[in-house]
Scaffold this motif. Structure first.
Motif, PDB file in Angstrom:
ATOM      1  N   LEU A 166       0.815  -1.219   0.000  1.00  0.00           N
ATOM      2  CA  LEU A 166       0.000   0.000   0.000  1.00  0.00           C
ATOM      3  C   LEU A 166       0.847   1.266   0.000  1.00  0.00           C
ATOM      4  O   LEU A 166       0.345   2.342  -0.309  1.00  0.00           O
ATOM      5  CB  LEU A 166      -0.919   0.013   1.224  1.00  0.00           C
ATOM      6  CG  LEU A 166      -2.124  -0.924   1.188  1.00  0.00           C
ATOM      7  CD1 LEU A 166      -2.865  -0.856   2.522  1.00  0.00           C
ATOM      8  CD2 LEU A 166      -3.056  -0.571   0.041  1.00  0.00           C
ATOM      9  N   LYS A 167       2.126   1.131   0.361  1.00  0.00           N
ATOM     10  CA  LYS A 167       2.982   2.309   0.475  1.00  0.00           C
ATOM     11  C   LYS A 167       2.984   3.169  -0.781  1.00  0.00           C
ATOM     12  O   LYS A 167       2.782   4.392  -0.699  1.00  0.00           O
ATOM     13  CB  LYS A 167       4.400   1.880   0.873  1.00  0.00           C
ATOM     14  CG  LYS A 167       5.415   3.017   0.897  1.00  0.00           C
ATOM     15  CD  LYS A 167       6.208   3.087  -0.400  1.00  0.00           C
ATOM     16  CE  LYS A 167       7.098   4.308  -0.492  1.00  0.00           C
ATOM     17  NZ  LYS A 167       7.801   4.394  -1.785  1.00  0.00           N
ATOM     18  N   PRO A 168       3.206   2.619  -2.008  1.00  0.00           N
ATOM     19  CA  PRO A 168       3.191   3.487  -3.196  1.00  0.00           C
ATOM     20  C   PRO A 168       1.851   4.173  -3.411  1.00  0.00           C
ATOM     21  O   PRO A 168       1.800   5.325  -3.849  1.00  0.00           O
ATOM     22  CB  PRO A 168       3.508   2.513  -4.347  1.00  0.00           C
ATOM     23  CG  PRO A 168       4.218   1.375  -3.696  1.00  0.00           C
ATOM     24  CD  PRO A 168       3.571   1.231  -2.355  1.00  0.00           C
ATOM     25  N   THR A 169       0.768   3.465  -3.095  1.00  0.00           N
ATOM     26  CA  THR A 169      -0.558   4.070  -3.244  1.00  0.00           C
ATOM     27  C   THR A 169      -0.709   5.260  -2.314  1.00  0.00           C
ATOM     28  O   THR A 169      -1.185   6.335  -2.727  1.00  0.00           O
ATOM     29  CB  THR A 169      -1.650   3.030  -2.938  1.00  0.00           C
ATOM     30  OG1 THR A 169      -1.520   1.921  -3.829  1.00  0.00           O
ATOM     31  CG2 THR A 169      -3.030   3.642  -3.101  1.00  0.00           C
ATOM     32  N   ILE A 170      -0.307   5.091  -1.053  1.00  0.00           N
ATOM     33  CA  ILE A 170      -0.430   6.162  -0.067  1.00  0.00           C
ATOM     34  C   ILE A 170       0.419   7.360  -0.463  1.00  0.00           C
ATOM     35  O   ILE A 170      -0.043   8.512  -0.435  1.00  0.00           O
ATOM     36  CB  ILE A 170      -0.015   5.657   1.329  1.00  0.00           C
ATOM     37  CG1 ILE A 170      -0.931   4.516   1.785  1.00  0.00           C
ATOM     38  CG2 ILE A 170      -0.029   6.810   2.335  1.00  0.00           C
ATOM     39  CD1 ILE A 170      -2.368   4.916   1.937  1.00  0.00           C
ATOM     40  N   VAL A 171       1.676   7.112  -0.836  1.00  0.00           N
ATOM     41  CA  VAL A 171       2.578   8.207  -1.186  1.00  0.00           C
ATOM     42  C   VAL A 171       2.076   8.969  -2.406  1.00  0.00           C
ATOM     43  O   VAL A 171       2.031  10.206  -2.412  1.00  0.00           O
ATOM     44  CB  VAL A 171       4.004   7.674  -1.440  1.00  0.00           C
ATOM     45  CG1 VAL A 171       4.883   8.761  -2.056  1.00  0.00           C
ATOM     46  CG2 VAL A 171       4.625   7.193  -0.136  1.00  0.00           C
ATOM     47  N   ASN A 172       1.675   8.242  -3.455  1.00  0.00           N
ATOM     48  CA  ASN A 172       1.220   8.905  -4.674  1.00  0.00           C
ATOM     49  C   ASN A 172      -0.077   9.675  -4.455  1.00  0.00           C
ATOM     50  O   ASN A 172      -0.245  10.782  -4.974  1.00  0.00           O
ATOM     51  CB  ASN A 172       1.049   7.877  -5.797  1.00  0.00           C
ATOM     52  CG  ASN A 172       2.367   7.398  -6.354  1.00  0.00           C
ATOM     53  OD1 ASN A 172       3.273   8.176  -6.591  1.00  0.00           O
ATOM     54  ND2 ASN A 172       2.501   6.100  -6.547  1.00  0.00           N
ATOM     55  N   CYS A 173      -0.999   9.094  -3.680  1.00  0.00           N
ATOM     56  CA  CYS A 173      -2.241   9.817  -3.369  1.00  0.00           C
ATOM     57  C   CYS A 173      -1.950  11.057  -2.530  1.00  0.00           C
ATOM     58  O   CYS A 173      -2.598  12.101  -2.707  1.00  0.00           O
ATOM     59  CB  CYS A 173      -3.216   8.895  -2.638  1.00  0.00           C
ATOM     60  SG  CYS A 173      -4.021   7.679  -3.692  1.00  0.00           S
ATOM     61  N   LEU A 174      -0.980  10.958  -1.628  1.00  0.00           N
ATOM     62  CA  LEU A 174      -0.625  12.099  -0.795  1.00  0.00           C
ATOM     63  C   LEU A 174      -0.099  13.249  -1.640  1.00  0.00           C
ATOM     64  O   LEU A 174      -0.564  14.392  -1.508  1.00  0.00           O
ATOM     65  CB  LEU A 174       0.423  11.669   0.231  1.00  0.00           C
ATOM     66  CG  LEU A 174       0.970  12.768   1.145  1.00  0.00           C
ATOM     67  CD1 LEU A 174      -0.145  13.383   1.972  1.00  0.00           C
ATOM     68  CD2 LEU A 174       2.068  12.216   2.045  1.00  0.00           C
ATOM     69  N   PHE A 175       0.863  12.943  -2.535  1.00  0.00           N
ATOM     70  CA  PHE A 175       1.412  14.000  -3.378  1.00  0.00           C
ATOM     71  C   PHE A 175       0.366  14.538  -4.352  1.00  0.00           C
ATOM     72  O   PHE A 175       0.309  15.739  -4.610  1.00  0.00           O
ATOM     73  CB  PHE A 175       2.636  13.491  -4.132  1.00  0.00           C
ATOM     74  CG  PHE A 175       3.871  13.396  -3.293  1.00  0.00           C
ATOM     75  CD1 PHE A 175       4.366  14.508  -2.630  1.00  0.00           C
ATOM     76  CD2 PHE A 175       4.539  12.193  -3.146  1.00  0.00           C
ATOM     77  CE1 PHE A 175       5.501  14.420  -1.840  1.00  0.00           C
ATOM     78  CE2 PHE A 175       5.675  12.095  -2.360  1.00  0.00           C
ATOM     79  CZ  PHE A 175       6.155  13.211  -1.704  1.00  0.00           C
ATOM     80  N   GLY A 176      -0.452  13.648  -4.902  1.00  0.00           N
ATOM     81  CA  GLY A 176      -1.503  14.110  -5.813  1.00  0.00           C
ATOM     82  C   GLY A 176      -2.490  15.029  -5.125  1.00  0.00           C
ATOM     83  O   GLY A 176      -2.906  16.054  -5.677  1.00  0.00           O
ATOM     84  N   THR A 177      -2.862  14.676  -3.889  1.00  0.00           N
ATOM     85  CA  THR A 177      -3.797  15.509  -3.125  1.00  0.00           C
ATOM     86  C   THR A 177      -3.188  16.861  -2.792  1.00  0.00           C
ATOM     87  O   THR A 177      -3.855  17.907  -2.897  1.00  0.00           O
ATOM     88  CB  THR A 177      -4.195  14.783  -1.826  1.00  0.00           C
ATOM     89  OG1 THR A 177      -4.829  13.541  -2.150  1.00  0.00           O
ATOM     90  CG2 THR A 177      -5.150  15.643  -1.002  1.00  0.00           C
TER      91      THR A 177
END
Length: 213
Positions: A109-120
């Motif tokens: 889940l780490k890449p999903t969390i990081v990418n969603c964080l930066f996208g947000t």
């Protein structure tokens, strides 16, 4: 928004491109190596057999490698760019959860969390009139306000695309395939996307007097 910490800033220490690439990709290489050769490594060092499956050994090695990378980067440049710092922090948190709960879901889940964080952060900043891409990437170049807005929007959307790709891959394929794709798939995709943004960057670049674009 023009980012003033340009390349000629005397307080800014830059790494060579090869060293910077090594610090960024080195931990991923370690992650792939320990997952692919985890059983052999554990056989050579029996104490590591207590960690469990290769993915758990790879996660522990990834945490150590990314910590070393951040320390070396801080030592050489006297600063830590936001993106590697946030990504490293999430690796340490989700890696710890992976090892503690013995559940590989968290590291996946780490890449999903990081990418969603930066996208947000990027798209949310635009809602408040702030193009934050230069801060996220520790940018060393300058663009017009319009250029930063367009580039920030594109990268914000792209981060969510990467998050979606990660979800599809880890849910649809084996752990080994996911690790290989994380190391050898995401980087080419990101590189291709980055190259497609060069015309926009060139169009909106602010060129200092006497310097080429």
């Amino acid at each position: 928004m023009e980012f003033e910490h340009a390349p000629n800033d005397p307080t800014r220490k830059e790494l060579s491109p090869l060293l910077k690439l090594a610090l960024e990709l080195g931990p991923l290489g370690v992650f792939f190596l320990f997952n692919a050769r985890g059983e052999q490594i554990a056989a050579a060092f029996p104490v590591l057999q207590q960690v469990g499956k290769p993915i758990f050994l790879a996660t522990a090695a990834f945490m150590v490698a990314i910590s070393i990378s951040l320390v070396v980067s801080l030592w050489l440049t006297k600063r830590l760019p936001i993106m590697p710092l946030v990504s490293g922090a999430v690796v340490l948190v989700f890696g710890a959860l992976t090892l503690w709960l013995h559940d590989e879901l968290f590291i996946k889940l780490k890449p999903t969390i990081v990418n969603c964080l930066f996208g947000t952060v990027l798209l949310g900043g635009l809602l408040f009139g702030k193009a934050l891409l230069g801060y996220v990437f520790d940018s060393a170049f300058r663009l017009t306000d319009e250029g930063w807005r367009k580039l920030t929007f594109r990268w914000g959307v792209f981060f969510f695309v990467l998050a979606a790709i990660n979800e599809i891959v880890w849910r649809s394929f084996s752990t080994d395939f996911w690790v290989s794709f994380k190391v050898f798939g995401i980087m080419p995709i990101t590189l291709v996307f980055t190259l497609t943004q060069l015309p926009l960057i060139q169009k909106h670049a602010i060129v200092e007097d006497g310097k080429d674009a």
